[in-house]
Design an enzyme around this catalytic site. Structure first.
Site, PDB file in Angstrom:
ATOM      1  N   THR A 158     -18.572 -16.986  -3.922  1.00  0.00           N
ATOM      2  CA  THR A 158     -18.656 -15.865  -4.932  1.00  0.00           C
ATOM      3  C   THR A 158     -20.149 -15.251  -5.109  1.00  0.00           C
ATOM      4  O   THR A 158     -20.977 -16.145  -5.270  1.00  0.00           O
ATOM      5  CB  THR A 158     -17.884 -16.094  -6.326  1.00  0.00           C
ATOM      6  OG1 THR A 158     -16.679 -16.379  -6.137  1.00  0.00           O
ATOM      7  CG2 THR A 158     -18.043 -14.968  -7.048  1.00  0.00           C
ATOM      8  N   ARG A 186      -3.503 -14.803  -3.401  1.00  0.00           N
ATOM      9  CA  ARG A 186      -3.895 -15.507  -4.641  1.00  0.00           C
ATOM     10  C   ARG A 186      -5.231 -14.694  -5.298  1.00  0.00           C
ATOM     11  O   ARG A 186      -6.173 -14.314  -4.435  1.00  0.00           O
ATOM     12  CB  ARG A 186      -4.652 -17.013  -4.218  1.00  0.00           C
ATOM     13  CG  ARG A 186      -5.006 -17.481  -5.490  1.00  0.00           C
ATOM     14  CD  ARG A 186      -6.545 -18.237  -5.037  1.00  0.00           C
ATOM     15  NE  ARG A 186      -7.246 -18.751  -6.239  1.00  0.00           N
ATOM     16  CZ  ARG A 186      -8.575 -18.539  -6.383  1.00  0.00           C
ATOM     17  NH1 ARG A 186      -9.292 -17.431  -5.833  1.00  0.00           N
ATOM     18  NH2 ARG A 186      -9.175 -19.175  -7.405  1.00  0.00           N
ATOM     19  N   VAL A 187      -5.330 -14.434  -6.445  1.00  0.00           N
ATOM     20  CA  VAL A 187      -6.467 -13.940  -7.119  1.00  0.00           C
ATOM     21  C   VAL A 187      -7.126 -14.960  -8.096  1.00  0.00           C
ATOM     22  O   VAL A 187      -6.360 -15.146  -8.946  1.00  0.00           O
ATOM     23  CB  VAL A 187      -5.973 -12.596  -7.645  1.00  0.00           C
ATOM     24  CG1 VAL A 187      -7.120 -11.859  -8.539  1.00  0.00           C
ATOM     25  CG2 VAL A 187      -5.371 -11.596  -6.488  1.00  0.00           C
TER      26      VAL A 187
HETATM   27  N1  GLY Z   1     -14.623 -17.662  -8.457  1.00  0.00           N
HETATM   28  C1  GLY Z   1     -13.762 -17.064  -7.261  1.00  0.00           C
HETATM   29  C2  GLY Z   1     -12.461 -17.434  -7.237  1.00  0.00           C
HETATM   30  O1  GLY Z   1     -11.884 -18.536  -7.632  1.00  0.00           O
HETATM   31  O2  GLY Z   1     -11.668 -16.760  -6.644  1.00  0.00           O
END
Ligand code: GLY
Length: 317
Positions: A158, A186-187
């Site tokens: 990220t 997935r988010v």
């Molecule tokens: N921090 C990014 C995620 O877990 O999708």
């Protein structure tokens, strides 16, 4: 108040061979954002400019070079929040979008502000955003790792940016490819206000990085912002936010903060975290991958004749 900007390239383990790329990428992002702020641009424009640089650089898990999901695809999440009117916008699980942060910025003016998958992609097309074949966002390194199912220790995680502009507006942005091998669709935290980012002109702005499943239940970004109450220094607030996460859940995370005065803070519980920042009180931007490097550089700046003095972005001894 001091105009300022901070970026992160993820809380992660950074192997020796990737230190320079992390420094260079974060510095380039800060410089892009700083150019906007210095010329009177808005914090939103600065955050978008900085994150677009990181989304272009395959060193980082965002845009081109993002990590691949279980189907070998790049699926991207991004969000932006501005602290004047608590405006926000986000996209999640989009494919073939070169700069999800630009879409998140654009969507802030809409009624529906979190669009996922095909709906986010359609919005991007309709608003003239840069699109590409979904395969064009896969880097050779990520493809190879996925095919070989390599055990990679320096997995990227990220990117994000927080900026304070001359009008006193604070904006936070975050962009990611999620976690390596994540199930399709997935988010994580990145697209979620309060978790992956938060901004409130009365307190400050925050962008987070790390394991979404750990960040979400502690609402990490909002938790960090709440710790700024009473003019607490962002360094202390960032550390308290990470301590909170560690005390409640397992997982690695990091956060960057700017308060309404333009003071900067960052903290993490991973091995490393790539960070760079610049304020109107500094001569030039600095970049670090460990907190110790920042502390050493502060000591060195008070002892200019010390022989062991380190450059601001040399690796910690
Ligand atoms: N921090 C990014 C995620 O877990 O999708």
């Amino acid at each position: 108040m001091t105009i300022s900007i901070i970026v992160h390239g993820g809380a992660k383990t950074i192997t020796e061979g990737k230190v320079e790329a992390n420094h260079a990428g974060c510095l380039a992002a800060v410089e892009a954002g700083w150019t906007v702020l210095r010329s009177g641009g808005s914090a939103g424009e600065a955050v978008e400019a900085a994150i677009r640089v990181l989304e272009t650089d395959q060193t980082f898990n965002a845009g081109f070079g993002a990590t691949l999901n279980s189907e070998g695809e790049v699926e991207l999440d991004a969000a932006m929040m501005e602290g004047d009117r608590l405006g926000w916008g986000a996209v999640a699980a989009v494919q073939g979008v070169r700069h999800p942060i630009s879409v998140a910025h654009k969507i802030m003016d809409e009624k529906a502000r979190l669009l996922v998958a095909r709906s986010g992609e359609r919005f991007a097309v309709e608003h003239g955003m840069e699109m590409c074949a979904k395969e064009d966002l896969i880097s050779k390194e990520q493809q190879q790792e996925w095919e070989e199912e390599q055990e990679v220790i320096d997995r990227p995680n990220t990117v994000g940016c927080v900026a304070l502009d001359a009008s006193g507006t604070i904006v936070a942005g975050t962009s990611t490819g999620g976690t390596t091998g994540q199930p399709q669709g997935r988010v994580g935290d990145t697209a979620l206000v309060g978790c992956g980012l938060y901004a409130d002109n009365h307190l400050g702005g925050c962008s987070t990085t790390g394991d979404g499943e750990s960040i979400i239940p502690v609402v990490l970004a909002k938790t960090a912002i709440d710790f700024l109450a009473g003019d607490t220094h962002p360094e202390e607030a960032a550390q308290k936010a990470i301590d909170t996460l560690v005390s409640k859940v397992e997982g690695e995370a990091g956060c960057i903060l700017i308060d309404r005065q333009g003071r900067i803070g960052w903290s993490y519980n991973s091995s490393d975290m790539a960070v760079a920042y610049m304020t109107a009180e500094m001569d030039k931007p600095v970049a670090f991958i460990k907190k110790e490097e920042e502390n050493n550089s502060k000591v060195a700046s008070f002892e200019p004749h010390t022989e062991q003095m380190q450059t601001p972005h040399s690796p910690a001894a």
